[in-house]
Design an enzyme around this catalytic site. Sequence first.
Site, mmCIF file in Angstrom:
data_model
loop_
_atom_site.group_PDB
_atom_site.id
_atom_site.type_symbol
_atom_site.label_atom_id
_atom_site.label_comp_id
_atom_site.label_asym_id
_atom_site.label_seq_id
_atom_site.Cartn_x
_atom_site.Cartn_y
_atom_site.Cartn_z
ATOM 1 N N ARG A 82 -52.624 1.649 -7.607
ATOM 2 C CA ARG A 82 -53.038 2.876 -8.295
ATOM 3 C C ARG A 82 -51.818 3.720 -8.642
ATOM 4 N NH1 ARG A 82 -57.601 6.297 -5.414
ATOM 5 N NH2 ARG A 82 -55.820 6.967 -4.156
ATOM 6 N N LYS A 184 -53.546 9.697 -10.310
ATOM 7 C CA LYS A 184 -53.311 10.699 -9.268
ATOM 8 C C LYS A 184 -52.027 11.466 -9.606
ATOM 9 C CE LYS A 184 -54.317 10.820 -4.348
ATOM 10 N NZ LYS A 184 -55.275 11.918 -4.410
ATOM 11 N N GLU A 220 -66.606 14.480 -10.235
ATOM 12 C CA GLU A 220 -66.161 14.397 -8.840
ATOM 13 C C GLU A 220 -65.825 15.795 -8.360
ATOM 14 O OE1 GLU A 220 -62.483 12.262 -8.215
ATOM 15 O OE2 GLU A 220 -61.726 12.795 -10.184
HETATM 16 N N1 PLP Z 1 -60.903 11.932 -6.206
HETATM 17 C C1 PLP Z 1 -59.841 12.730 -6.115
HETATM 18 C C2 PLP Z 1 -59.657 13.769 -7.143
HETATM 19 C C3 PLP Z 1 -58.938 12.576 -5.046
HETATM 20 O O1 PLP Z 1 -57.878 13.378 -4.937
HETATM 21 C C4 PLP Z 1 -59.167 11.582 -4.091
HETATM 22 C C5 PLP Z 1 -58.233 11.381 -2.991
HETATM 23 O O2 PLP Z 1 -57.377 10.566 -3.036
HETATM 24 C C6 PLP Z 1 -60.297 10.786 -4.229
HETATM 25 C C7 PLP Z 1 -61.142 10.979 -5.293
HETATM 26 C C8 PLP Z 1 -60.587 9.708 -3.248
HETATM 27 O O3 PLP Z 1 -59.743 8.603 -3.434
HETATM 28 P P1 PLP Z 1 -59.361 7.670 -2.230
HETATM 29 O O4 PLP Z 1 -60.640 7.198 -1.644
HETATM 30 O O5 PLP Z 1 -58.606 6.566 -2.865
HETATM 31 O O6 PLP Z 1 -58.575 8.472 -1.270
HETATM 32 C C1 COI Z 2 -56.660 12.081 -0.376
HETATM 33 O O1 COI Z 2 -57.813 11.979 0.030
HETATM 34 O O2 COI Z 2 -55.756 11.348 0.017
HETATM 35 C C2 COI Z 2 -56.275 13.082 -1.343
HETATM 36 O O3 COI Z 2 -55.257 12.953 -1.938
HETATM 37 C C3 COI Z 2 -57.128 14.241 -1.546
HETATM 38 C C4 COI Z 2 -56.389 15.527 -1.383
HETATM 39 C C5 COI Z 2 -57.334 16.591 -1.794
HETATM 40 C C6 COI Z 2 -55.901 15.751 0.007
#
Ligand code: PLP
Ligand code: COI
Length: 340
Positions: A82, A184, A220
């Site tokens: 990612r 991200k 989201e």
């Molecule tokens: N959506 C957003 C905007 C996020 O910042 C995160 C955190 O990383 C997620 C979703 C969840 O992603 P992940 O499950 O890969 O941590």
């Molecule tokens: C994560 O879950 O790793 C994120 O980056 C989300 C952030 C709001 C702490």
Amino acid sequence: MEKKQIDWANLGFGYIQTDKRYVSNYKDGAWDEGTLTDDATITLNECAGVLQYAQTIFEGLKAYSTEDGRVVAFRPDLNAARMAASAQRLEMPVFPEERFVDAVKQTVSANRAWVPPYGSGATLYLRPYMFGMNSVIGVKPATEYQFRLFTTPVGPYFKGGAKPLTIRVSDFDRAAPHGTGHIKAGLNYAMSLHAIVTAHAEGYDENMYLDAATRTKVEETGGANFLFITKDGKVVTPKSDSILPSITRRSLMYVAKEYLGLEAEEREVTLEEVKDFAECGLCGTAAVISPVGKIVNHGEEICLPSGMEKMGPITQKLYDTLTGIQMGHIPAPEGWIMEI
Ligand code: PLP
Ligand code: COI
């Protein structure tokens, strides 16, 4: 290795400086070999690309202590992939994916004493990130970059722990169609700061963002994807090109189908149908699965039947299975767990 003396059970989601972090620099078209350092500070030119045009991306993943005393990381290869996609979208050089995984290994190993003990409720959060270093004044990508990875022990992202959250439907948009919502990038989070500060001031825990084009579909929150459970026990998660492809969500959809025998579907979810769901949760590395009890849409309250006291039963099963896999007491699918 002797663990640090920390009140692990009462940690919030904050930054605690740990011993070592990984650094690698990109210059003249190549990454250097990278190293661990004690130095937690960064010195930048006043005109650095990251300071002027927000050329920065990041990742988030966790390391866990297992019941039998191992330290493991959860699916770091997916974070590496990612981050590569994020880099490409912001015209940054890709930090090689196998080196990303190696940096996870090195940094967690060097900070083993900071990995919270099994059963403490805390975990070690890993924050890889990358930013434009050299001076940039015309709008263009930097030519020099730094990749870093630090760790910090954390507790629950939301203060109440597993208590259901109250969220509001936001009047602000987070991501445009064809924009950067699917990567991200720091800029997506800068966009959300006013929305989260005003949500907190009004007593809400988070924002539900809608699709910017029609404002009818659920996207989201500021830091997590949505999961819904239908009244007949199906798991549903919003499909959109402008949300982050959550690794936790992808893992939970697999767990729902393969471990719990549930139907699981990724599809567009309208705001209109949210009132018909039985359970709702926010999923992400930081959020794990945080239950939502109430969604407020401009004064109209949508109260999930699961209530404001505890997680809904299916959300709870998903939570128990995922965290069981992460903490090593439920067998993991091939390749999900990397031992450090
Ligand atoms: N959506 C957003 C905007 C996020 O910042 C995160 C955190 O990383 C997620 C979703 C969840 O992603 P992940 O499950 O890969 O941590
Ligand atoms: C994560 O879950 O790793 C994120 O980056 C989300 C952030 C709001 C702490």
